[in-house]
Design an enzyme around this catalytic site. Structure first.
Site, PDB file in Angstrom:
ATOM      1  N   LYS A 106       0.848  -1.206   0.000  1.00 47.26           N
ATOM      2  CA  LYS A 106       0.000   0.000   0.000  1.00 47.26           C
ATOM      3  C   LYS A 106       0.881   1.253   0.000  1.00 47.26           C
ATOM      4  CE  LYS A 106      -4.013   1.857   2.571  1.00 47.26           C
ATOM      5  NZ  LYS A 106      -4.878   1.669   3.759  1.00 47.26           N
TER       6      LYS A 106
ATOM      7  N   SER B 257      -9.909   1.498   2.671  1.00 43.20           N
ATOM      8  CA  SER B 257      -9.044   2.308   1.842  1.00 43.20           C
ATOM      9  C   SER B 257      -7.961   1.529   1.092  1.00 43.20           C
ATOM     10  CB  SER B 257      -8.364   3.360   2.712  1.00 43.20           C
ATOM     11  OG  SER B 257      -7.494   2.746   3.651  1.00 43.20           O
TER      12      SER B 257
ATOM     13  N   SER C  30     -10.151  -0.885   6.811  1.00 42.67           N
ATOM     14  CA  SER C  30      -9.513  -0.656   5.503  1.00 42.67           C
ATOM     15  C   SER C  30      -8.785  -1.856   4.913  1.00 42.67           C
ATOM     16  CB  SER C  30      -8.546   0.520   5.578  1.00 42.67           C
ATOM     17  OG  SER C  30      -9.271   1.726   5.588  1.00 42.67           O
TER      18      SER C  30
END
Lengths: 486, 96
Positions: free
Chosen positions: A78, A153, A177
């Site tokens: 990420k 997310s 997330s």
């Protein structure tokens, strides 16, 4: 020809160690998959230019007998975790061109283990969102139905694994997330106990809630990645030393063989918070799928009981006070002086204001303003202090119930993946996507989402997730029962 | 519950420029969220302290003040990230 769809860490390990294929060949297979699919899915913001060199080093480790479970395993990272010498932006314009000056602890651990980083993945800006639509660089699509969001997310990491553009990935989970996008994309996503994994080098969103965790295709793989990244870290004082975890047996999970009260003979008990499941807005197909999974577990010999967590319903409201409060403080560092975008104004204060107005997207600005509001002199008692009380009460609820049961189960999300654009204009509707995942963050507990089937919509099979929450540092039982579902 | 002037004030506190025409939209969205999160006020009467935080497991974290990393190890990289720089300095606006 390597069949990426069926590949797991365990299978790749066997093939790499036996020489059936090399780490370089495996990395090449993923690079080809990325070339073919990333244009449409947009899981990656950047594919690294040194992937094959990393893979060569991994092959060297394997050849010289220095391999470990993660050696040669191709991963996606990420975009909010620092890798030395690589750009990391948290998918924000304000950090465009920002280069990591050191490795996050999780990255350092994985580098030592010989993992191969394929690239950095798209996300909601600064991890603020549930659909990956707030990224400043474009929208990621759900590989199961490209008209829909991958969740967020960590949507890019979830989509990369779900479309075989990475074998596994790292995400971060502040209110869901990791688990929510894992459910939307039909893979496994796990959030460790707060303090199990170092946050050093992870860009802070809400420091008392953030944890790094894995996206994988199987529960077994999630455990392998978790074992590779966990551990107390002198660089993150909120990580918990092993001896303290063991000492705190009142609130932590004790393996059955370690119990002195004869309870090892008993079945593992799973609690269902029925009153929380009767909320409106829960898709009836989700509830049906959840009940089916519960029945399967019952048939396998698990004991299912109803439990009551009266304060759980305050979790989401509490989250949307504590999280923005911490956001408003953490994001104060983005001032256009030390990194990223810098817009020159009339004076120093005007430069800050213009830089932050142009550098941050709408959702990030909204959460900073909300945080400033709930912390401001006139409102801190009504909002922030009551939220801190609620957080304690939620935690106590869990502690009480975990004296009776070993795990708590809910669906991961109230609905399958929604359409791109559907909730962008209604932040509150977007926030409700995290209703079942937020309580674990509020109480610092480990939790996992495991695929539990699909529902058909417009000819597409949309995945659903089954969500398990374990006692503090009860990752072991989470994986044990999680394996029974997938 | 929250006025456009309040929004302007929050923006000022947060050092974010907000244009006049954006105020109403921001205000409406904030008001919707605040109405939702207000349910925590049900808990005002609960007799539990909000003063102490018990995130994670409380334990002291000390280390000896020794063995710093070698001087200058990160300097070049950090300076490189600054948008305005001169030599080994980050350039900032005049504040006086």
């Amino acid at each position: 020809m390597i069949h990426l769809t069926e590949l797991t860490i365990a299978k790749a390990r066997k093939s790499l160690d036996s020489g059936e294929f090399t780490a370089v060949e495996l990395a090449q297979a993923y690079l080809e998959a990325i070339k073919e699919k990333n244009g449409e899915i947009f899981a990656y913001l950047e594919v690294f230019d040194d992937v094959l060199e990393q893979a060569k080093r991994a092959d060297e480790m394997i050849k010289t007998g220095k391999g470990s479970p993660m050696t040669g395993i191709p991963m996606a990272i990420k975009d909010n975790m620092l890798i030395e010498g690589k750009e990391s932006t948290s998918a924000s314009k304000i950090l465009k061109g920002h280069i990591g000056t050191y490795d996050a602890t999780v990255i350092a651990k994985l580098k030592t283990a010989g993992a191969v980083f394929l690239g950095r993945t798209n996300m909601d800006e600064f991890a603020m969102g549930s659909s990956t639509e707030t990224s400043a660089y474009g929208k990621t699509k759900n590989p199961r139905d490209t008209a829909r969001v991958p969740g967020g997310s960590s949507g890019g990491s979830a989509a990369a694994v779900a479309s075989d553009m990475a074998l596994v990935a790292l995400g971060s989970d502040t209110g869901g997330s990791i688990r929510q996008p894992a459910a939307f994309c039909g893979i496994v996503g796990m959030k460790p106990s707060y303090g199990a994994v170092s946050r050093f080098g992870l860009m802070a969103m809400a420091s008392s809630l953030d944890q790094i965790g894995p996206f994988t295709k199987t529960v077994e793989d999630a455990e392998i990645v978790f074992e590779a990244i966990r551990g107390c870290d002198p660089l993150d004082s909120t990580t918990i030393p092993e001896n303290l975890v063991l000492k705190n047996k009142k609130t932590t999970w004790i393996p059955a063989q370690g119990r002195n009260d004869g309870s090892e003979a008993k079945k593992i008990k799973i609690g269902i918070p029925r009153d929380f499941l009767s909320m409106k807005g829960l898709d009836p197909r989700v509830l049906e799928n959840f009940e089916d999974t519960i029945k399967k577990l019952e048939a396998k010999g698990y004991e299912i009981v109803d439990v009551s967590l009266p304060y759980m319903k305050y979790s989401l409201a509490t989250y949307y006070i504590i999280m923005p409060a911490e956001v408003s403080s953490n994001l104060a560092r983005f001032d256009g002086v030390r990194f990223g975008l810098s817009v020159q104004g009339a004076d120093v204060s005007d430069s800050y204001k213009k830089t932050r107005a142009q550098g941050f997207g709408e959702e990030v600005r909204r959460r900073i303003l909300l945080g400033a509001y709930v912390l401001s002199a006139g409102y801190a008692d009504a909002y922030y202090r009551n939220a801190l009380k609620a957080r304690k009460l939620i935690r106590k609820d869990f502690e009480r119930v975990f004296k009776e049961v070993d795990l708590i189960a809910t669906p991961t999300t109230p609905s399958p993946a929604f359409k791109i654009g559907e909730k962008m204009n209604d932040p509150l509707q977007m926030y409700l996507a995290d209703i079942f995942t937020v309580p674990a963050n509020m109480a610092e507990l480990p939790a996992i989402s495991v695929p539990s089937g699909t529902v058909e919509e417009e000819g597409k099979q949309l995945p659903l997730g089954f969500h398990l929450i374990a006692p503090y540092f009860g990752e072991e039982i989470l994986f044990k029962v999680g394996r029974e579902i997938s | 519950m929250i006025s456009n002037k309040d929004v302007q004030n929050l923006a000022e506190l947060s050092r974010i420029e907000v244009k006049e025409e954006e105020l109403e939209n921001i205000r409406q969205k904030l008001e919707g969220i605040l109405a939702y999160v207000s349910e925590v006020q049900d808990l005002a009467k609960e007799k539990i302290s909000s003063d102490t935080s018990d995130v994670g497991e409380n334990h002291n974290v000390f280390r000896e003040d020794v063995e710093p990393h070698e001087g200058g190890k990160y300097t070049e990289g950090l300076i490189q990230n600054a948008p305005n720089k001169e030599g080994n300095y980050v350039k900032v606006r005049k504040i006086l």
